[in-house]
Design an enzyme around this catalytic site. Structure first.
Site, short mmCIF file in Angstrom:
data_model
loop_
_atom_site.label_atom_id
_atom_site.label_comp_id
_atom_site.label_asym_id
_atom_site.label_seq_id
_atom_site.Cartn_x
_atom_site.Cartn_y
_atom_site.Cartn_z
N GLY A 1 -8.00 -64.23 35.03
CA GLY A 1 -7.56 -64.50 33.66
C GLY A 1 -8.80 -64.66 32.80
N LYS B 1 -9.61 -73.81 29.86
CA LYS B 1 -11.06 -73.92 29.71
C LYS B 1 -11.46 -73.66 28.26
CE LYS B 1 -12.08 -72.47 34.45
NZ LYS B 1 -12.64 -71.39 35.30
N ALA C 1 -13.10 -67.70 31.91
CA ALA C 1 -12.39 -66.90 32.91
C ALA C 1 -12.10 -67.74 34.14
CB ALA C 1 -13.23 -65.68 33.29
N ASP C 2 -11.13 -67.27 34.91
CA ASP C 2 -10.81 -67.89 36.19
C ASP C 2 -10.28 -66.80 37.12
OD1 ASP C 2 -10.54 -70.80 37.35
OD2 ASP C 2 -8.87 -69.63 38.14
N THR C 3 -10.75 -66.79 38.36
CA THR C 3 -10.34 -65.79 39.34
C THR C 3 -9.72 -66.48 40.55
OG1 THR C 3 -12.14 -64.31 38.66
CG2 THR C 3 -11.14 -63.88 40.81
#
Length: 193
Positions: free
Chosen positions: A113, A59, A76-78
């Protein structure tokens, strides 16, 4: 609060209202930006725990070419991981209920992340939190899905909602990470810019 950040225009590249809320708690001024259609695929061989950091970096790569010298972007990524399998965002009631039934009575991991980038510097990290769900009845699951519509949430739940009150027996790690942004670790990283 963080004087070192005064030189930057901070951008949160996220559509998540929870991430906006959490970043606001740090009392750091920021603007929300969003470029739609970012490819969130990842290599099949990538270990589950590494996927969120990989996607946060991916991203950031999309935004970095448009950044001005004084801008700093946070991506971010969850993901929710149960027994080595990624539980992403459900595509409807049935899938949400099936995910929650699988989480019932078990321990799962929530991994976020995060990538903090300027044109000159990038720091990427991930945070892992373990969450233990109590046994949930079919009625509990249906009630939650029908009333909270958790279709924009990895694993089909938001810990800050009703389900967090009735299902979470314990967590090991950051509560805020489960919400979608590990703000303690992010704050520490932002100090270095």
């Amino acid at each position: 609060m963080l004087d070192n950040l005064r030189k930057y225009k901070i951008l949160l590249a996220s559509k998540s209202p929870r991430r906006r809320e959490l970043l606001s708690e740090l009392r750091i001024p920021f603007n929300v930006v969003s470029i739609g259609g970012i490819d969130e695929t990842f290599p099949d061989t990538l270990p589950c725990d590494e996927i969120p950091q990989y996607l946060a970096n991916k991203k950031a790569d999309v935004y970095i070419s448009t950044l001005k010298g004084e801008e700093l972007v946070i991506t971010a990524d969850t993901l929710v991981i149960l027994d080595g399998e990624v539980l992403g965002k459900p595509h409807g009631h049935e899938e949400a209920e099936a995910m929650l039934a699988r989480l019932s009575g078990k321990v799962h991991k929530v991994v976020t992340g995060v990538c903090v980038s300027t044109r000159m510097k990038r720091i990427t990290f991930s945070t892992v939190t373990e969450v233990k769900f109590a046994d949930l009845s079919a009625e509990d699951i249906t009630y939650y899905v029908e009333n909270f519509l958790p279709f924009d949430k990895a694993g089909a739940y938001g810990i800050q909602e009703w389900i967090g009150c009735v299902a979470v027996e314990w967590i090991k790690g950051s509560f805020y990470n489960v919400m979608g942004l590990p703000v303690h670790q992010l704050f520490t990283v932002l100090k270095t810019f």
